[in-house]
Design an enzyme around this catalytic site. Structure first.
Site, PDB file in Angstrom:
ATOM      1  N   GLU A 159       1.753  -4.530  11.498  1.00 20.04           N
ATOM      2  CA  GLU A 159       1.182  -3.194  11.351  1.00 20.04           C
ATOM      3  C   GLU A 159       1.904  -2.204  12.252  1.00 20.04           C
ATOM      4  OE1 GLU A 159      -1.341  -2.336   9.409  1.00 20.04           O
ATOM      5  OE2 GLU A 159      -2.348  -4.204   8.861  1.00 20.04           O
TER       6      GLU A 159
ATOM      7  N   HIS B 285       0.860  -1.181   0.000  1.00 18.78           N
ATOM      8  CA  HIS B 285       0.000   0.000   0.000  1.00 18.78           C
ATOM      9  C   HIS B 285       0.897   1.232   0.000  1.00 18.78           C
ATOM     10  CE1 HIS B 285      -3.205  -2.693   2.036  1.00 18.78           C
ATOM     11  NE2 HIS B 285      -3.377  -2.681   0.730  1.00 18.78           N
TER      12      HIS B 285
ATOM     13  N   GLU C  20       1.284   3.753   3.019  1.00 13.56           N
ATOM     14  CA  GLU C  20       1.798   3.272   4.306  1.00 13.56           C
ATOM     15  C   GLU C  20       3.320   3.338   4.279  1.00 13.56           C
ATOM     16  OE1 GLU C  20      -0.038  -0.565   4.682  1.00 13.56           O
ATOM     17  OE2 GLU C  20      -2.057   0.277   4.666  1.00 13.56           O
TER      18      GLU C  20
ATOM     19  N   HIS D 119       3.167  -3.433   7.044  1.00 10.41           N
ATOM     20  CA  HIS D 119       2.082  -2.502   6.714  1.00 10.41           C
ATOM     21  C   HIS D 119       2.091  -1.326   7.685  1.00 10.41           C
ATOM     22  CE1 HIS D 119      -0.604  -4.591   3.722  1.00 10.41           C
ATOM     23  NE2 HIS D 119       0.193  -5.591   4.053  1.00 10.41           N
TER      24      HIS D 119
END
Length: 1215
Positions: free
Chosen positions: A1094, A912, A915, A1009
């Site tokens: 994350e 992504h 990010e 991420h």
């Protein structure tokens, strides 16, 4: 009054109550009288009930005796009430019930309801209404008791409607409008009736809405309680859409009543009445007709003026917040000020998907002309303003946070996978080995015999795949849209000297470089300069704002030469006007006039700070060379200052911003002023990428914007007021949404002016900007002064729903959705500065290429590093694949065998583009792996690392937030990736499939991420057992057999990484994530330890970094600590350690504890970007941003700087 007999209850007493108690004796007598004897001799019953009433009124103990747990006193009283026909007895019992239920809270009422008391009272209402005339006192007492019981009986409304008591109460109300004594209890009961939606509609048809409006009136000191209950009843009735539409004609009356109470209630004693009127208006304006009536009645101006007058009084906040909600709801919906919601840039796909949103964008309108080429489709077709009531009502009627949480939790639980077959690994491979054999070339280390490798030659290394050919288009840095220097400046027009003040140089004497024996830069230590913290307001000239670096190659090494500190001697870059910047080399300086004369131009002098000495992996000249080979859809030819200069993490702590009370309310009121005072609004477009020929409007009075550089994203800037700008972000290419990432340049600012920036087309329903996160800013003035860094900045930050309507196309088919505004204020400290703002720390594709090339220079003979090109992206950029491990000690068969049989670890990041923190974590991992510490060497000896550091280069280059050039989220394509549309995912999955085919499944797979709405760093994994625990699946223990090793790595990280939170980890598999890398690699490849890691975009609310915003230092540290955790995992999973099973018992114990915690907190299982959302109503409140667990005051207020060891060499602490 009732002829039927009820079964006589047997009188019992509690052990704690004496048997000779008077009340129990009287109750016993009353029990015996129940039946025919009661009807024959009502006088005795009348006397007994009178005595019981007297005892209850005079002795508190009597009430307790009747309502005690083991007593059947309530049953006796209710039986008497049901059987008697004597008026006085009925009144006595109603008095008794009023006394009993007035005190004692909900427990006593609960007992009353459980004994069937509600039905008996409602039946009595019906019976009493048939008397001619009905007894006023009986009706008064009946409704007084019902008003107490109703709110505690969930089926109260249904019982009243079926019984017929509903109409009795309404008729009684209509006949006694002037009888305030009876009117109040009737209204109280009616308020409870109205809480049932079916009852509300029925009452509306019966004229009760109009009846309430007759009771409600202008300001009066009399009967305020009656007025308050009437407003509450009307508010409950108006929650029905039908009733709300019926009341539209009364909007002007309600506004007048509100104004009158506001004007006369100067002591604010009747705030609840004023709030009640607003509550009615709020429900009416849930409908389109109601909003129109509100606007036509000048409601916006009335509520704005009254709210403004209430602002100084803190206790009136409920009125201000409700008024704000109504005004925002009624603010006319507008479409975004764009010709189309599709991205301003387009990339032609050779293979268009058969279905989905991308295919819709490629649909041809009538006539056959492709809409993506000529935009012949009318602009309003793809961005319709939708005023439908459906979703508006849904949002408006969910008024409590609990209701919203229940809805979210329910949806989250529904998303959990319940098919056990989908939770089991696939046993067969989907592709034949012959098809996968072509990927053998990416695993040369598994067959390398090193016979031709010279272990004695320190310069010999593993060669990398050649890079793609470089383009030769001009590259310009920096990127301010300034006038060329040949134009006269304001200073020149005034007769002042056009030459700028000297630009302060980077003080290289404050830098001490420690080098290893090979002369490579190992660690950089910075001694703080005494004046480094003071703001230097040196002026940058207009000509400084753009430098041409066309043809300027790297002239110096990135790490510096041998002994001593030397500056790099570079071919000086060219200014926009043709003037070369002054070189930074010692003894090589020329006067500005000499450079100007030599280059034949006029302009300013630029001192380029040599950040390569501060940043061993950064070289501005090398970065420019990398940019030349980067391909973008807009064909960028400019380079942003921050990417060119580099970023040095600040040494001071950046606390999570404490939310200022009422900040969001203030911002909303400023937005509402646009409608009330339209003549004050400039509405001047100052930057517009849709006008490709001239996107920048420069009149000298407005800020200048630019985003035409790698990873930039800003589509349009509109000057609203003198110091306020609305900003519109660009959609992802080949998409019509995903607005979150921004990165743009601002110049032409005034020092000390309070600028406000509003990004008006955000899509998520909430953001960490509401909970302490700040934007990132990079000042060129600061960089040239020796402080090249991104810093957290901005005040009055908040995130809220605005009046720009999202089309159903962009909202996935949902109607009535709105965009959100992220707003922040900024005061600039330097005149003629060039500043950059970003959502998070930018990390471009060219930066990655530069870092990889610098990392190769750090390779020692002990390191095996190979860089391959995995594939080419749709945009023509290469996707790098890294292999890192330790060289074998020798070419002996034993050493080669050990080398080849090392377990594999597969890492990936940046699928992504928005990010960017994932890339900074990956940078920390790569630097650690290439480091010279004993831990790094041990880690290389333990594993073979296969790393894809950037899965979506095209998205990163073009400033996308989530998609690739195919317009799709690549992390939802892992099940069936297309080699034409998703080449990086297709080939990365193929690598893993090849490893599975040769029985070399990685020990760990981790995809890095970033998370936008949660704090800390955490992991998502996959567990069959934990997923089943969260569902109602019935499965045998054999079916749920699972090794708990998937929890080991997160557990290790929670023990050693201060930013990591085990409590935020989840191992549940959800249906919506079945096509993500984590789930597919777990299920199809068979990797038990398959994770998504994350990292927060905001900061931490636990551990060492609690109350601090996260920075690149902490992110890189996380990447390094992940490496150390892998080393510890290796030791725990080695054959020797496997004999010691104690640690597995610890994991089992921890699993059970977490199961207990998670079962009570389902929101733990909200994964990736579909995080737990927040109630929109919460954001309207003045304190909506205050979180108990995010209090920055918990940190030491005096500890504003990190120690030298923390700031300059944080990775050393890992050893």
């Amino acid at each position: 009054m009732c002829e039927e007999k009820m079964n006589k209850p047997k009188m019992t007493t509690d052990k704690g109550v004496p048997s000779n108690s008077r009340v129990l004796m009287l109750l016993g007598q009353l029990e015996k009288l129940n039946g025919e004897s009661m009807l024959a001799d009502p006088e005795i019953t009348r006397q007994i009930t009178a005595k019981i009433l007297h005892l209850i009124q005079t002795q508190e103990k009597t009430r307790k005796d009747i309502m005690s747990k083991g007593s059947s006193g309530m049953e006796v009283i209710l039986a008497t009430l049901e059987n008697t026909r004597d008026l006085q007895t009925i009144l006595n019992i109603l008095y008794i019930l009023n006394e009993l239920l007035t005190v004692g809270g909900g427990r006593r009422i609960g007992v009353f309801v459980s004994k069937g008391g509600t039905g008996i009272l409602l039946q009595l209402v019906l019976s009493a209404s048939k008397e001619s005339p009905p007894s006023e006192e009986v009706m008064l007492q009946l409704h007084s008791v019902l008003a107490k019981v109703g709110p505690k009986d969930r089926k109260f409304g249904v019982k009243a409607r079926l019984n017929g008591a509903l109409n009795v109460t309404v008729n009684l109300l209509k006949q006694n409008l002037q009888n305030h004594k009876l009117l109040l209890p009737c209204l109280l009961v009616l308020r409870v009736y109205s809480s049932n939606s079916v009852n509300a509609v029925s009452l509306g048809k019966n004229g009760v809405v109009e009846l309430m409006l007759k009771i409600i009136g202008p300001y009066s000191k009399k009967n305020t309680s009656l007025l308050k209950v009437s407003l509450d009843t009307l508010g409950a009735l108006l929650k029905s859409k039908t009733n709300a539409r019926r009341a539209v004609v009364h909007v002007p009356v309600l506004l007048y009543i509100y104004q009158d109470w506001h004007r006369n209630d100067t002591c604010h004693r009747h705030v609840l009445i004023r709030k009640g009127v607003l509550g009615c208006l709020k429900n009416i304006t849930n409908s389109k007709l109601g909003r129109k009536a509100f606007i036509d009645a000048d409601g916006m101006r009335i509520l704005y003026n009254t709210s403004t007058e209430c602002l100084p009084v803190r206790t009136l906040d409920p009125l201000i917040n409700t008024s704000s909600l109504i005004m925002r709801k009624c603010f006319p919906k507008n479409r975004l000020p764009l010709p189309t919601i599709k991205s301003v840039f387009h990339h032609q796909l050779l293979h268009v998907p058969a279905g989905g949103p991308v295919a819709q964008l490629y649909n041809q309108p009538p006539g056959g002309v492709p809409i993506y080429q000529f935009y012949t489709k009318p602009p309003w077709v793809d961005d319709v303003v939708d005023d439908s009531d459906d979703n508006e009502d849904a949002e408006a009627e969910n008024d409590t946070e609990n209701e919203e949480e229940e809805k979210n939790n329910h949806a989250g639980n529904d998303d959990i996978e319940t098919d056990i077959n989908k939770l089991r690994p696939k046993e067969t491979h989907s592709r034949p080995f012959e098809e996968l054999k072509i990927y053998e070339r990416f695993f040369m280390e598994l067959s390398e015999d090193f016979q031709v490798f010279n272990f004695d030659n320190p310069k010999r290394g593993v060669t990398a795949t050649p890079a793609a050919p470089k383009s030769h288009r001009p590259i310009i840095v920096p990127t301010s849209q300034a006038l060329p220097p040949k134009h006269p400046t304001a200073a020149t027009l005034q007769g002042e000297c056009p030459h700028p003040a000297p630009v302060p140089r980077l003080d290289l004497d404050t830098i001490n470089i420690t080098k290893d024996q090979d002369g490579c830069c190992d660690h950089t230590h910075t001694r703080p300069h005494p004046g480094a913290g003071l703001e230097q307001e040196q002026e940058l000239v207009q000509g400084l704002e753009r430098v041409s670096l066309d043809g300027a190659g790297p002239q110096g090494g990135g790490g510096g030469g041998g002994g001593g500190v030397n500056r790099h001697n570079r071919q000086p870059p060219l200014l926009a006007g043709g003037v070369a910047a002054r070189p930074g080399g010692g003894g090589q300086e020329m006067l500005a006039e000499e450079w100007a004369e030599e280059e034949g131009g006029e302009g300013a002098v630029l001192e380029v700070p040599d950040t390569a000495l501060l940043l061993p992996l950064h070289d501005p000249d090398l970065y420019v060379e990398m940019v030349k080979s980067t391909r973008s859809v807009p064909q960028y030819s400019e380079v942003a200052y921050p990417d060119y200069f580099g970023h040095v993490a600040p040494t001071f702590r950046e606390h999570i911003l404490e939310r200022v009370y009422g900040v969001q309310r203030t911002k909303i009121f400023q937005d509402i002023e646009r409608l009330i005072h339209p003549n004050d609004i400039l509405d001047k477009v100052v930057y517009d990428l849709d006008i490709q020929s001239c996107p920048v409007v420069d009149d000298g009075e407005s800020l200048k914007f630019n985003s035409q550089f790698e990873s930039g994203n800003l589509r349009k800037a509109v000057q609203v007021r003198k110091f306020e700008y609305d900003l519109v972000l660009n959609s992802d290419i080949n998409s019509n949404h995903y607005h979150q990432w921004f990165y743009f340049e601002v110049s032409g600012m005034r020092v000390g002016a309070p600028y406000r920036f509003n990004i008006i087309n955000c899509e998520k329903s909430n953001s960490q900007f509401n909970y302490g996160m700040q934007v990132l800013m990079y000042s060129v003035q600061e960089a040239i002064s020796g402080r090249p860094r991104w810093i957290r900045t901005g005040t009055d930050i908040c995130y809220y729903k605005n009046h720009f309507s999202r089309s159903s196309i962009a909202a996935g088919g949902q109607k009535g959705k709105s965009y959100y505004t992220m707003t922040f204020s900024m005061i600039f400290n330097h005149k003629d500065d060039v500043c950059y703002f970003a959502y998070h720390y930018p990390y471009t594709y060219s930066t990655l290429k530069m870092h990889l090339q610098k990392l190769e220079a750090l390779r020692t003979p002990q390191i095996y590093m190979r860089q391959d090109v995995l594939c080419e992206t749709l945009g023509g950029n290469s996707c790098p694949l890294l292999t890192i491990t330790a060289m074998p000690e020798s070419t002996s068969n034993d050493q080669i065998c050990l080398f080849r049989n090392r377990p594999l670890v597969f890492l990936s990041a940046r699928v992504h583009p928005g990010e960017t923190n994932a890339s900074w974590v990956m940078k920390g991992t790569l630097e650690f792996l290439m480091g010279s510490s004993p831990l790094a060497q041990s880690l290389r000896e333990a594993y073979i690392f296969k790393i894809v550091p950037m899965l979506n280069p095209d998205g990163v280059v073009n400033g996308n937030h989530r998609c690739s050039l195919s317009g799709e989220d690549l992390n939802r394509q892992w099940q069936s990736p297309s080699p034409e549309l998703h080449p990086t995912i297709y080939h990365t999955k193929s690598l893993l499939q090849y490893l599975a085919a040769i029985q070399r499944v990685p020990l760990v797979f981790c995809d890095y991420h970033g998370h936008s709405r949660k704090k800390n760093v955490f992991m998502y994994g996959c567990s069959l057992k934990e997923t089943v625990w969260e569902t109602n699946i019935s499965a045998t223990s054999c079916e749920l057999h699972e090794d708990l090793g998937y929890r080991t790595l997160p557990k290790i990280l929670s023990q050693m990484a201060p930013a990591f939170s085990m409590a935020s980890c989840s191992f549940v598999v959800e249906r919506s994530k079945e096509a993500t890398a984590r789930v597919v690699v777990w299920r199809e490849i068979g990797v038990q330890r398959s994770y998504t890691m994350e990292s927060t975009l905001c900061g931490c609310d636990q551990g060492k970094y609690k109350g601090l915003q996260i920075g690149t230092r902490e992110l890189e540290e996380m990447g390094a600590q992940f490496c150390v955790a892998l080393l510890r995992l290796k030791r725990l999973t080695s054959p020797l350690e496997l004999r010691k099973r104690a640690h597995l018992l610890d994991v089992e114990s921890d699993l059970m504890e977490t199961r207990c915690k998670v079962s009570s907190n389902p929101s733990t299982y909200v994964l990736e970007d579909e995080e737990h959302t927040f109630m929109e109503e919460v954001d309207y409140s003045a304190e909506s941003g205050d979180e108990a667990d995010n209090d920055p005051d918990t940190a030491d207020p005096h500890d504003n700087h990190l120690s030298d060891s923390e700031s300059n060499n944080h990775r050393d602490s890992l050893t």
